[in-house]
Each structure stands twice: as structure tokens, then as C-alpha cells.
Design a protein around this motif. Sequence first.
Motif, PDB file in Angstrom:
ATOM      1  N   GLY A  70      21.397  43.125   6.603  1.00 53.91           N
ATOM      2  CA  GLY A  70      22.100  43.110   5.761  1.00 53.91           C
ATOM      3  C   GLY A  70      21.005  44.752   5.154  1.00 53.91           C
ATOM      4  O   GLY A  70      20.897  45.241   4.608  1.00 53.91           O
ATOM      5  N   ALA A  71      20.815  45.359   6.531  1.00 61.48           N
ATOM      6  CA  ALA A  71      19.935  46.234   6.126  1.00 61.48           C
ATOM      7  C   ALA A  71      19.917  47.373   7.514  1.00 61.48           C
ATOM      8  O   ALA A  71      20.636  47.254   8.164  1.00 61.48           O
ATOM      9  N   TYR A  85       9.285  47.534   4.683  1.00 62.45           N
ATOM     10  CA  TYR A  85       9.945  47.822   5.600  1.00 62.45           C
ATOM     11  C   TYR A  85      11.595  47.299   4.725  1.00 62.45           C
ATOM     12  O   TYR A  85      12.809  48.386   4.763  1.00 62.45           O
ATOM     13  N   LEU A  86      11.486  46.342   4.616  1.00 61.95           N
ATOM     14  CA  LEU A  86      12.692  45.788   4.371  1.00 61.95           C
ATOM     15  C   LEU A  86      13.184  46.110   2.767  1.00 61.95           C
ATOM     16  O   LEU A  86      14.517  46.796   3.278  1.00 61.95           O
ATOM     17  N   ARG A  87      12.402  46.053   2.334  1.00 65.04           N
ATOM     18  CA  ARG A  87      12.156  46.851   0.858  1.00 65.04           C
ATOM     19  C   ARG A  87      13.437  48.325   0.917  1.00 65.04           C
ATOM     20  O   ARG A  87      13.571  48.760   0.072  1.00 65.04           O
ATOM     21  N   ASN A  88      12.576  48.985   1.481  1.00 66.16           N
ATOM     22  CA  ASN A  88      13.551  50.255   1.653  1.00 66.16           C
ATOM     23  C   ASN A  88      14.115  50.076   2.471  1.00 66.16           C
ATOM     24  O   ASN A  88      15.188  51.123   1.681  1.00 66.16           O
ATOM     25  N   ALA A  89      14.751  49.909   3.753  1.00 67.12           N
ATOM     26  CA  ALA A  89      15.774  50.302   4.790  1.00 67.12           C
ATOM     27  C   ALA A  89      16.854  48.930   4.015  1.00 67.12           C
ATOM     28  O   ALA A  89      18.263  49.235   4.550  1.00 67.12           O
ATOM     29  N   GLY A  90      16.394  48.457   3.330  1.00 66.08           N
ATOM     30  CA  GLY A  90      18.078  47.347   2.467  1.00 66.08           C
ATOM     31  C   GLY A  90      18.224  47.345   1.674  1.00 66.08           C
ATOM     32  O   GLY A  90      18.701  47.121   0.748  1.00 66.08           O
ATOM     33  N   ARG A  91      17.423  48.839   0.953  1.00 58.82           N
ATOM     34  CA  ARG A  91      18.637  49.401  -0.604  1.00 58.82           C
ATOM     35  C   ARG A  91      20.418  49.141  -0.134  1.00 58.82           C
ATOM     36  O   ARG A  91      20.418  49.722   0.945  1.00 58.82           O
ATOM     37  N   ALA A  92      21.360  49.374  -1.151  1.00 59.47           N
ATOM     38  CA  ALA A  92      22.016  49.242  -1.295  1.00 59.47           C
ATOM     39  C   ALA A  92      22.814  50.741  -0.556  1.00 59.47           C
ATOM     40  O   ALA A  92      23.763  51.331  -0.313  1.00 59.47           O
ATOM     41  N   ASP A  93      22.091  51.441  -1.361  1.00 60.94           N
ATOM     42  CA  ASP A  93      22.725  53.387  -1.783  1.00 60.94           C
ATOM     43  C   ASP A  93      22.573  53.780  -0.046  1.00 60.94           C
ATOM     44  O   ASP A  93      23.029  54.795   0.139  1.00 60.94           O
ATOM     45  N   ASP A 129      30.293  42.585   2.810  1.00 62.16           N
ATOM     46  CA  ASP A 129      31.063  44.141   2.926  1.00 62.16           C
ATOM     47  C   ASP A 129      30.041  45.342   3.310  1.00 62.16           C
ATOM     48  O   ASP A 129      28.909  45.400   2.694  1.00 62.16           O
ATOM     49  N   LEU A 130      30.951  46.691   3.514  1.00 59.39           N
ATOM     50  CA  LEU A 130      30.170  47.411   4.155  1.00 59.39           C
ATOM     51  C   LEU A 130      30.204  48.739   2.143  1.00 59.39           C
ATOM     52  O   LEU A 130      28.884  49.247   2.372  1.00 59.39           O
ATOM     53  N   PHE A 131      30.393  47.982   1.487  1.00 58.91           N
ATOM     54  CA  PHE A 131      30.788  48.587   0.208  1.00 58.91           C
ATOM     55  C   PHE A 131      29.865  47.717  -1.271  1.00 58.91           C
ATOM     56  O   PHE A 131      30.442  46.423  -0.465  1.00 58.91           O
ATOM     57  N   GLY A 132      29.517  48.001  -2.181  1.00 56.13           N
ATOM     58  CA  GLY A 132      29.357  46.858  -2.903  1.00 56.13           C
ATOM     59  C   GLY A 132      27.735  46.263  -2.610  1.00 56.13           C
ATOM     60  O   GLY A 132      28.154  45.203  -3.819  1.00 56.13           O
ATOM     61  N   GLY A 133      26.849  46.581  -1.701  1.00 56.70           N
ATOM     62  CA  GLY A 133      25.900  45.939  -1.862  1.00 56.70           C
ATOM     63  C   GLY A 133      25.991  45.218  -0.870  1.00 56.70           C
ATOM     64  O   GLY A 133      26.377  45.958  -0.036  1.00 56.70           O
ATOM     65  N   THR A 134      24.906  45.186  -0.504  1.00 58.08           N
ATOM     66  CA  THR A 134      23.585  44.220   1.203  1.00 58.08           C
ATOM     67  C   THR A 134      24.160  42.956   1.310  1.00 58.08           C
ATOM     68  O   THR A 134      23.785  41.741   2.242  1.00 58.08           O
ATOM     69  N   GLY A 135      24.426  42.588   0.100  1.00 59.69           N
ATOM     70  CA  GLY A 135      24.714  40.575   0.461  1.00 59.69           C
ATOM     71  C   GLY A 135      25.537  40.253   1.017  1.00 59.69           C
ATOM     72  O   GLY A 135      27.035  40.666   1.514  1.00 59.69           O
ATOM     73  N   ASP A 158      27.686  32.640  -6.280  1.00 61.19           N
ATOM     74  CA  ASP A 158      28.238  34.138  -6.507  1.00 61.19           C
ATOM     75  C   ASP A 158      27.093  34.645  -4.953  1.00 61.19           C
ATOM     76  O   ASP A 158      26.685  34.367  -3.789  1.00 61.19           O
ATOM     77  N   SER A 159      27.078  36.154  -4.499  1.00 58.54           N
ATOM     78  CA  SER A 159      26.877  36.795  -3.316  1.00 58.54           C
ATOM     79  C   SER A 159      24.863  36.321  -2.888  1.00 58.54           C
ATOM     80  O   SER A 159      24.595  36.057  -2.100  1.00 58.54           O
ATOM     81  N   ASN A 160      24.442  36.025  -4.326  1.00 54.87           N
ATOM     82  CA  ASN A 160      22.729  35.866  -4.666  1.00 54.87           C
ATOM     83  C   ASN A 160      22.893  34.493  -3.823  1.00 54.87           C
ATOM     84  O   ASN A 160      21.843  34.356  -2.983  1.00 54.87           O
ATOM     85  N   ASP A 161      23.684  33.386  -4.421  1.00 51.36           N
ATOM     86  CA  ASP A 161      23.453  32.232  -4.003  1.00 51.36           C
ATOM     87  C   ASP A 161      24.217  32.241  -2.407  1.00 51.36           C
ATOM     88  O   ASP A 161      23.432  31.384  -1.189  1.00 51.36           O
ATOM     89  N   LEU A 162      24.724  32.861  -1.969  1.00 51.31           N
ATOM     90  CA  LEU A 162      24.951  33.079  -0.374  1.00 51.31           C
ATOM     91  C   LEU A 162      23.831  33.526   0.139  1.00 51.31           C
ATOM     92  O   LEU A 162      23.832  32.990   2.019  1.00 51.31           O
TER      93      LEU A 162
END
Length: 668
Positions: A70-71, A85-93, A129-135, A158-162
Motif C-alpha cells: 500500500g506504499a 516511514y509508512l505514514r509518509n510512503a503510504g500517503r494516497a497523494d 486500485d491505482l487511484f482513489g486511495g491505497t486501500g 468497505d475498503s477499510n475493513d478489507l
Amino acid sequence: MERKESSVPDIADRKISLPTIKRVALANFDLYSNNPNVSTVIERPVFFLIGANGLGKSTFLNTINFTITGAIPDPSRKFQSAQDYLRNAGRADRSEDYFSGRISEHSRSIASATVELAWSNANLSVTRDLFGGTGVSRLAIEDVVSGTIDVRPSSEEDSNDLTGLYHAKILELTGLEDFAQFVFLMHFVATFDEGRHLLMWDDAALTNALYLAFGADPVAAKAADKLQREMDRESSRARNVRFSARHVSDRIKQLADLLEGTETDDHTTGAELQAQHDALVARQSDAEQRMRRKQAEMLDADLKWTDLSASLTEAQLEYRRLFSNRLQLSSSVEHHPIVRATLSEDRCGLCGNVHVAAKIQAALDKGECPLCDSVLDRSGGDAAAISELQRLDSEIARIRDDLDTILRSRARISDEFAAAQATEEAAAEELRQFEEKEAAGLVKAQSGSNFSAIQLEIDKLEKERQAFLAQSEAHYRKRDELRNQLRSYEKALKEQYEAGSERFVPRFRELSEDFIGRPIDVDLEHRQGANDSGFGLRMRMDDQLRAQSDSVSESQRFFIDIALRMALSEYMAKGAATLLIDTPEGSLDIAYEARAGSMFSKFVAEGNRVLMTANLRSSQLVLRLAGLQKSDGMQVVRMTDWTDLSEVQRSEEALFIDAYNAIDGALN
């Protein structure tokens, strides 16, 4: 492939079970123009994706890592802690910015990636999905023993649960304590990518890797990581507060000098100093007010532009509607926008020819269509409609003039706003510098001959300074408490490394010396300063310390670092270890390329696996590895089957074919 019997001791008692990558599938990944729906099964211990520059080899590895973790691996990757590191590398943007240059606008909403991961008792298939979040957007869990497969999401998830379910399953299968540790292992240990990050010479990241490889368990590694992060923060807070205390001390000294009469006499009276200060304050205030006015004017211009644009659209739509209704009447020809534009500009509205207005008008005066010479209907029954068209035409011309005026006005206001903003910033900075330089003089001017007021200010500042010093001491005490707690983990790690080094160090030597052909050794270095903690591996080559990365050549440090990752991964893993390597073969000469191929072959000979990328060139690394592994042990995928060569590359396509043939010959 099962791990073979060898001189490397059995490491089945390690707590970390690393996954094997079985399949990678991309959907609507149109960077690969010939095959945007790539699906590749990883069938052999060495998977080699080979192709020319710029075709997307590094992107393939980064996409695998993104799907698994996810990062997107951060090429700058300064490591402080796994969580940070995960907090930065895992950002959706970050992931969206990365894939935006690789996936077309058309495919953004449908592009995805799937990776199948295998353990001895379970298989996971994870899709993002490559866009729309990292879930996680889809997850399939297969129990190898029972053969049951659970496919998610179900309708109520939903994606968070998954994503949470995926994280929990990863921790269950790997034996790690939190998902940030898994991301750290994938990005910092298992991956050597285009960022060329050197684990050997990054003590912070290496310390975390050593805790995971040699520590008592992942819980201890997580605790030590947290303690190190909190210790660093307390040290930073203490230093910041100390700096504030020193700044207050400087102000106290200035005021004390006033009381003692030792201040510098620059022949500026208190009244003059106060007047200068008041003038600077007024100047800064005026500049700020002007900036705010220009900001308001710019907003007003934007609103007017919006209103006029809407009015223009409405008038144009009404004109087209009315003209369409009159289209069957030939008398409306002279009011057609093209005809009117041709007459007003004396330039044909169709072909651009000039000086044609007289000819068009003559045709109209004769009652003929200027295009087909048909006789126009002059019945005049639509006079009201023609009048309305004329009114709308005038209205449209007026609005366009107003829009042009607003555009010019906004451009002027924008320039004025930028200038006003710069003036305000300069005035504020001048005021700040003046107040800092003349702090003592201003206090004296404001208090006059009332030295008791100065003493009161000194007393107030002294209390402020003491409060800062007390805060600093509290932060340092907290740092020391954390450091003492961390020391117990460091002591345990040091003991565990000393025991484990009997297996780890010889394996590292074996791999690195197979590449470099010179004696290599590493010693554990324990940092124990007041503000310093952690470990490093100090490497010796030919019995000479190589403490810095630049103390060895580029090719040497790259492949020695890869050898370190191999030895660490192999040591910590229960079962096979997998590395993802963007091969830096461009830094090697022919002799070292061949030795690097031997090093990789020696790693996979112990049951480990490698996913590699390399440029399509006459590389001895690839050829040596192909010759050692043969087709049973090495799988070569041609990127030219996925995407097109550039124009320059196509002109030399025969060279690529020769390179492919050489690799095929070495495999068979």
C-alpha cells in the motif's frame, strides 16, 4: 524449490515467514501499450524482466511493492522509524502522483494491480486500485490444508475493513508485530530499486533490520523502534527549548547593559528610536492593508468574470436558438454569425480571405445568398425575430468587450497584488530585524528614565528563561529514561547478534566475496552516546575499515549492499526469502558482471527467489546467471512483448534481438 542441504545452518527457528510472490497481474495498465492487462506467473527461482531503457521495468517492481504494502518506495527514504516511514510512503497523494505519469486519464478509474503471495499454509491474492486511495479493493485467502478459498469484499465490507483484514492476515502469516514492520522489510531489506538506497551505510534503518533479524521477537523490535523514535523526539524538544532560553538570555543581557550604562551609544535618542519604530509599524500596517485591498479587488474581478461568462453563454445559447428557428427563412442569412463577422472584419469567416466584405454586401443587396447565389426571401414577415437577433448580437458584443476589460483589469490587479504582498513581507521583515536589533533601546525609550520598569522586564524574562531551562531538563530526563529502557533491548540484541553472527557473517562473506573477490568482514558497532543510540555494521575490506559508502567504488557498494540484504533476509526467514532487485549492472565492468551473476545464483541455490529487472544489453551478469540457472531455474520475460520500443530503439532493434538470442542460448 525446497531449501537444499548446505553449509548454511538451518534457520527454521526464525519467527518471520516471508512470502513468495507467485503471480503479478495488471489491469488497464496502459503504460504497457501492447499488453495493458499483463498477467505473469512467477514459475522459477529467478524471474528476470528484461528490456530497453524507459519501458517501465522499475515501475513494475514499484507496482508490486505498492500492491503488497500500500506504499510506493520512497527514493529519498531517510529512515527514522517504521511507523513514520509508512505514514509518509503510504500517503494516497504519493501513489497517485507516481502513477499519474504512467497511466492515461482514460484508464485512471479502472487501473488496478494484483499480486498473489504464498506461504506454506496459505495463499493471499491482494488487489489495489491505482487511484482513489491505497486501500485493498479485493482479497482472496486460500487455506492450503483445507483448500477453501475466501474471496472478499462481500457486500457489507468497505475498503477499510478489507485493508484491516489484509494487514491482520499478513501479521498472522509472517509472525510480525505490526504492518509497518512488514512495509519496512519489503522496502528497505527485500527491495534494491532505482533509488539505490544503501542499507549497509544507513545506521537507523540497519538498526531496525537487525532487531527484526536477530532480536528476541518482533514485539521487542517494535518496542525498540518506538523507544528510539521517542528518545529522538525528546532530544529534539530539549534542544529547541534550550535555544529559546539562549534567546531570552541575550535579551536579558541587553537590558542589564542598559541598567549598568554600558550599552553602545549610537547617538540615537530614545525619541528618535521610538519614532523609527512607529514609522516601521505604520509602514508594515499600510502595506498589509494595501495587500488586503488588492486581494479583495482580485476576488471581485473573478466574480465579475464568472458572472459575465455566464451571461455570455446564456446570450449565445438564446441567439443560436432563435437563429435556428429562423433558419428556414433565407432572409436570416445576413444575420448569420459568419456573415456578420465577415462584414464587420472584412475577412471571410470560412477561409480567412481579406477584402471580401464589399462582395458579400453586394450579394445581399441584390437579394442573393453570398454562398450559393440563391434568391433570398425578402417577405419581411420575421421582422420581430430579426430585431431580436440584432439585439442579442449587440448584447454579445458588449459582454465580450466587458470580458476583455475584466481580463486586462485582473491581470493588472494580480501584478499589483504580487507587488503589495512582496512589499508587506519586506516591511514585516524590516520591522522584525529592527525590533531584534534595537530591543534594549526600545525598552529604554518606552520606559524613559523609569529603570524600575526595565528591571521588571528583566525579572519577567528571567522567569521565562528559567521556565525554558526547566522544560529542557525535563525533556533530557525523559530522554535518559527512554535511553535506559532502550539499553536493555540493545544489550539483548548485542548478545543475540554475537550468537547469530556465527551463521550470518560467514554467509555474508560468502556472498560478497563471491562478487568482489577480496576478503570482507563486518563488525557490530554499538552507538552509546547521550543523544545517540543504535547499531551499525562496520565493514572491512582487505582488513581496511570502509566506514563510509564512498570508501568503496559505486559497483562494489551496490553489490555488497545486495549481499547484505541476501544474508539478512536468508537469516531472518523461516523458509525461502525473496528479493526484488532493479539490477545496477550499468556500474560494472565485464568481469564484475559475471561475478555478480554468480552471487545471485548462489543465493537462489539455497531455495531463495529473486525478481530482477535489467536493461536489454549484452550483460555478462544476465548471461552468467542464465548459464548457471538454465531454463529450469530462470524465467526471462521480454518487455518488448508488453510495450513498444522508442523510435531510436526501433532503429537498432537487431541489436536487441541479438541480445535476446544470446540469453536464450545461455539458458538452453
